[in-house]
Design a protein around this motif. Structure first.
Motif, PDB file in Angstrom:
ATOM      1  N   ARG A  66       0.804  -1.215   0.000  1.00 31.08           N
ATOM      2  CA  ARG A  66       0.000   0.000   0.000  1.00 31.08           C
ATOM      3  C   ARG A  66       0.842   1.271   0.000  1.00 31.08           C
ATOM      4  NH1 ARG A  66      -2.014  -3.127   3.794  1.00 31.08           N
ATOM      5  NH2 ARG A  66      -1.381  -1.706   5.472  1.00 31.08           N
ATOM      6  N   VAL A  67       2.099   1.151  -0.294  1.00 30.05           N
ATOM      7  CA  VAL A  67       2.949   2.330  -0.440  1.00 30.05           C
ATOM      8  C   VAL A  67       3.897   2.086  -1.607  1.00 30.05           C
ATOM      9  CG1 VAL A  67       2.904   3.014   1.989  1.00 30.05           C
ATOM     10  CG2 VAL A  67       4.654   1.436   1.186  1.00 30.05           C
ATOM     11  N   SER A  68       4.445   3.173  -2.128  1.00 35.77           N
ATOM     12  CA  SER A  68       5.499   3.068  -3.133  1.00 35.77           C
ATOM     13  C   SER A  68       6.801   3.464  -2.446  1.00 35.77           C
ATOM     14  CB  SER A  68       5.221   4.014  -4.306  1.00 35.77           C
ATOM     15  OG  SER A  68       4.039   3.643  -4.970  1.00 35.77           O
ATOM     16  N   PHE A  69       7.892   2.818  -2.809  1.00 38.27           N
ATOM     17  CA  PHE A  69       9.148   3.179  -2.173  1.00 38.27           C
ATOM     18  C   PHE A  69      10.293   3.034  -3.166  1.00 38.27           C
ATOM     19  CE2 PHE A  69       8.653  -1.318  -1.392  1.00 38.27           C
ATOM     20  CZ  PHE A  69       9.922  -1.844  -1.577  1.00 38.27           C
ATOM     21  N   ALA A  70      11.353   3.779  -2.890  1.00 41.12           N
ATOM     22  CA  ALA A  70      12.542   3.737  -3.732  1.00 41.12           C
ATOM     23  C   ALA A  70      13.763   3.710  -2.836  1.00 41.12           C
ATOM     24  CB  ALA A  70      12.600   4.959  -4.645  1.00 41.12           C
ATOM     25  N   ILE A  71      14.742   2.942  -3.229  1.00 43.70           N
ATOM     26  CA  ILE A  71      15.997   2.865  -2.500  1.00 43.70           C
ATOM     27  C   ILE A  71      17.010   3.756  -3.194  1.00 43.70           C
ATOM     28  CG2 ILE A  71      17.837   1.367  -1.682  1.00 43.70           C
ATOM     29  CD1 ILE A  71      15.196   0.734  -0.422  1.00 43.70           C
ATOM     30  N   GLY A  72      17.659   4.612  -2.445  1.00 41.20           N
ATOM     31  CA  GLY A  72      18.663   5.483  -3.023  1.00 41.20           C
ATOM     32  C   GLY A  72      20.000   4.792  -3.176  1.00 41.20           C
ATOM     33  N   TRP A  73      21.038   5.587  -3.371  1.00 42.94           N
ATOM     34  CA  TRP A  73      22.378   5.037  -3.523  1.00 42.94           C
ATOM     35  C   TRP A  73      22.881   4.453  -2.206  1.00 42.94           C
ATOM     36  CZ3 TRP A  73      25.102   4.726  -8.045  1.00 42.94           C
ATOM     37  CH2 TRP A  73      24.598   5.453  -9.136  1.00 42.94           C
ATOM     38  N   ALA A 115       2.632   7.480  -1.059  1.00 40.97           N
ATOM     39  CA  ALA A 115       1.348   6.788  -1.113  1.00 40.97           C
ATOM     40  C   ALA A 115       1.370   5.722  -2.200  1.00 40.97           C
ATOM     41  CB  ALA A 115       0.229   7.783  -1.376  1.00 40.97           C
ATOM     42  N   ASP A 116       0.515   4.745  -2.067  1.00 38.71           N
ATOM     43  CA  ASP A 116       0.448   3.629  -3.002  1.00 38.71           C
ATOM     44  C   ASP A 116       0.314   4.119  -4.434  1.00 38.71           C
ATOM     45  OD1 ASP A 116       0.289   1.053  -3.958  1.00 38.71           O
ATOM     46  OD2 ASP A 116      -1.883   0.932  -3.665  1.00 38.71           O
ATOM     47  N   GLY A 117       1.228   3.669  -5.304  1.00 30.32           N
ATOM     48  CA  GLY A 117       1.147   4.007  -6.720  1.00 30.32           C
ATOM     49  C   GLY A 117       1.653   5.378  -7.082  1.00 30.32           C
TER      50      GLY A 117
END
Length: 280
Positions: A187-194, A202-204
């Motif tokens: 239910r969330v969007s996430f990104a991993i940095g360097w 929020a989701d999507g």
């Protein structure tokens, strides 16, 4: 995978929508942009192309970059797509919040806190204010705000958030990735940095969803969109652009970022952005 040296765009008189990541793509670590990049950005802007910034930075950390580049685009995509600004000369800084995507961060914060007890958290609210559970490293980029407050972890919960940022100082990137994968976030969007950095919206919600809304507002065909970027938080953006337009990864991007893009340009220090902009 193609390189920009071999794929000049056939634009004719039609304008393009060009989304530029900031850190590692447009700006060097010291906050400077090369003369070649500035010249190309200004050339495209003067020619009528819609050149804008699509960044993980907060709004407060994004708007000042425009003065350096010498452009005033109609839209800016900030906070990895959670906040989109629209040009408004009467607003402070010349921009107002047009679209803000928020969510309840409680479950996500508790999940991360349980598994990464040493993590430091920042929550950006819908007004661009930040609440921190502890100071972030000096190398943290783009979380600037005029309104910052340090609070206990429990005070981060149960309030609408545009995004949540978690940084672990005791994990290297691979360990951090393994922990995040075991979390099975939903239910969330996430990104991993360097580094060991988790950025949650929020989701999507991501840069691509924000850019698609901007594209529709501007009425530019999907075939005339370009995105240039270098980080894992850009994967959706590059895939979106490459689907029918041009997604371009910087030469020193991680392998999964390069895979998401349809083109590859030079590194930041090789003026890769200037080279690809010169093809429009």
């Amino acid at each position: 995978m193609t390189t920009t040296d071999h794929t000049p765009a056939e634009t004719g008189d039609a304008s393009w929508l060009v989304a530029l990541d900031i850190d590692g793509t447009t700006l060097h670590p010291d906050g400077s942009a090369s003369d070649a990049v500035i010249a190309q950005v200004r050339r495209l802007d003067a020619a009528g192309h819609q050149v804008l910034l699509a960044t993980g930075r907060s709004a407060a950390a994004t708007v000042p970059v425009l003065e350096h580049l010498g452009i005033t685009p109609q839209y800016l995509v900030c906070s990895n797509g959670a906040i989109t600004l629209r040009r408004d000369p009467e607003a402070p800084g010349g921009y107002r919040r047009e679209w803000v995507e928020s969510f309840d961060p409680t479950d996500v914060l508790r999940s991360i806190h349980t598994r990464l007890g040493d993590a430091r958290f920042a929550v950006e609210d819908v007004h661009g204010c930040y609440r921190y559970s502890a100071p972030f490293p000096d190398t943290a980029i783009g979380l600037d705000s005029e309104h910052v407050e340090f609070v206990e972890f429990e005070e981060l919960l149960n309030q609408p958030a545009a995004r949540v940022v978690a940084v672990s100082l005791d994990h290297d990137l691979q360990d951090f990735l393994a922990v995040v994968e075991r979390m099975g976030l939903r239910r969330v969007s996430f990104a991993i940095g360097w580094s060991a950095w988790l950025d949650i919206a929020a989701d999507g919600v991501n840069k691509a969803t924000a850019m698609e809304r901007v594209r529709r507002e501007l009425g530019i065909p999907r075939e005339r969109v370009m995105a240039v970027a270098d980080g894992r938080n850009d994967i959706e953006l590059l895939s979106w652009a490459a689907e029918r337009g041009r997604g371009v990864a910087m030469g020193d991007s991680p392998a999964d970022v390069i895979e998401a893009a349809g083109e590859l340009t030079g590194t930041l220090h090789e003026d890769g952005l200037a080279k690809v902009l010169a093809t429009l």
